[in-house]
Design a protein around this motif. Sequence first.
Motif, PDB file in Angstrom:
ATOM      1  N   PRO A 130       0.817  -1.234   0.000  1.00 17.69           N
ATOM      2  CA  PRO A 130       0.000   0.000   0.000  1.00 17.69           C
ATOM      3  C   PRO A 130       0.842   1.273   0.000  1.00 17.69           C
ATOM      4  O   PRO A 130       0.514   2.239  -0.698  1.00 17.69           O
ATOM      5  N   LEU A 131       1.927   1.278   0.775  1.00 18.33           N
ATOM      6  CA  LEU A 131       2.813   2.446   0.796  1.00 18.33           C
ATOM      7  C   LEU A 131       3.419   2.670  -0.581  1.00 18.33           C
ATOM      8  O   LEU A 131       3.506   3.816  -1.057  1.00 18.33           O
ATOM      9  N   TYR A 132       3.820   1.612  -1.255  1.00 14.92           N
ATOM     10  CA  TYR A 132       4.421   1.734  -2.576  1.00 14.92           C
ATOM     11  C   TYR A 132       3.415   2.301  -3.573  1.00 14.92           C
ATOM     12  O   TYR A 132       3.762   3.133  -4.412  1.00 14.92           O
ATOM     13  N   ARG A 133       2.169   1.856  -3.471  1.00 15.80           N
ATOM     14  CA  ARG A 133       1.161   2.320  -4.443  1.00 15.80           C
ATOM     15  C   ARG A 133       0.832   3.802  -4.266  1.00 15.80           C
ATOM     16  O   ARG A 133       0.600   4.504  -5.250  1.00 15.80           O
ATOM     17  N   ARG A 134       0.819   4.284  -3.019  1.00 16.53           N
ATOM     18  CA  ARG A 134       0.408   5.679  -2.819  1.00 16.53           C
ATOM     19  C   ARG A 134       1.566   6.674  -2.944  1.00 16.53           C
ATOM     20  O   ARG A 134       1.333   7.868  -3.067  1.00 16.53           O
ATOM     21  N   THR A 135       2.789   6.180  -2.926  1.00 16.03           N
ATOM     22  CA  THR A 135       3.942   7.068  -3.072  1.00 16.03           C
ATOM     23  C   THR A 135       4.106   7.474  -4.527  1.00 16.03           C
ATOM     24  O   THR A 135       4.002   6.650  -5.431  1.00 16.03           O
ATOM     25  N   ARG A 136       4.362   8.740  -4.746  1.00 19.72           N
ATOM     26  CA  ARG A 136       4.551   9.237  -6.105  1.00 19.72           C
ATOM     27  C   ARG A 136       6.036   9.407  -6.439  1.00 19.72           C
ATOM     28  O   ARG A 136       6.452   9.175  -7.559  1.00 19.72           O
ATOM     29  N   ARG A 137       6.826   9.801  -5.478  1.00 16.55           N
ATOM     30  CA  ARG A 137       8.249  10.036  -5.745  1.00 16.55           C
ATOM     31  C   ARG A 137       9.095   9.222  -4.774  1.00 16.55           C
ATOM     32  O   ARG A 137       8.978   9.373  -3.563  1.00 16.55           O
ATOM     33  N   PHE A 138       9.924   8.352  -5.337  1.00 16.11           N
ATOM     34  CA  PHE A 138      10.832   7.530  -4.544  1.00 16.11           C
ATOM     35  C   PHE A 138      12.262   8.013  -4.751  1.00 16.11           C
ATOM     36  O   PHE A 138      12.690   8.256  -5.886  1.00 16.11           O
ATOM     37  N   ARG A 139      12.988   8.128  -3.678  1.00 18.51           N
ATOM     38  CA  ARG A 139      14.433   8.347  -3.748  1.00 18.51           C
ATOM     39  C   ARG A 139      15.082   7.166  -3.034  1.00 18.51           C
ATOM     40  O   ARG A 139      14.807   6.918  -1.868  1.00 18.51           O
TER      41      ARG A 139
END
Length: 283
Positions: free
Chosen positions: A107-116
């Motif tokens: 769920p966290l991966y799906r709602r995140t838009r920008r990953f660093r």
Amino acid sequence: MSTHPSPGVQQAREALAARLAEVRKDAGLTKRELAVRCGWHESKSSRIENARTPPSDADVRAWCEACGAAGRAPDLIAANRASSEMYVEWRRLQRTGLRRLQESGAPLYRRTRRFRVYCSDVVPGFLQTPGYAAALLGTIAAFRETPDDVSDAVDARMRRNSVLREGDHRFAMVLEESVLRHRMGDAPTMAAQLGHLLSAMALPSVSLGVIPFTVERTIWPMATFTVFDDVRVHADSLDAAATLTQPSQVGLYIRAFQQLSGNAVFGAAARALVTRALATLDG
């Protein structure tokens, strides 16, 4: 079941209590004066400051406002919310096997838009092939002596990683060159993984940089971490998974990522490092 907090949680509570005490002392207030301004009993100030009673977000906000330090409230509230989850033992996370651990982050991966993402040890999970993931998760399961559900965990990781090609997500990733050289699995497994990195570099959602061995560094190599948007950081160690949400903490990791990116090469230069690592593999 024990009602006492884990050592990590208690340490986080004590750190928060110390910061609240500092705010009070900087304002020149006694605990009684603080209590009067907040409209509560003096004993409550003492319990909070001695880390015997965890404060609510409203308590933290009232404390800061009473001390004329309202600007410090957001960081302290974030620390308060994170105190129960800041350090989660890997063994507790993994006690039901690695598959559930992979699924819990979806769920966290799906709602995140920008990953660093910065990696100093292994290929980022987002970019792992099934073979590489199986080799890595297999070593983790063996070392941690957790249930052997590596195959299911790999499938879960691959499903989770669909965010790489689906939805509105952007990925900025920086790897140490050593990641390309560490053998995880046999030579064919590593060859497939390095080839996959070359393919991933062409994805429009991915920016992938490599910090060469030979670069003159402006910041030291550090433990792997991921920044989710501008609000959350996961920083891993051998015995714990740290979840950081205080704005000042997140800002520190964002600044570190920017400096690490400044030490990395991208585009053709990065592809050349991957290709060079491929060439060193024994067939």
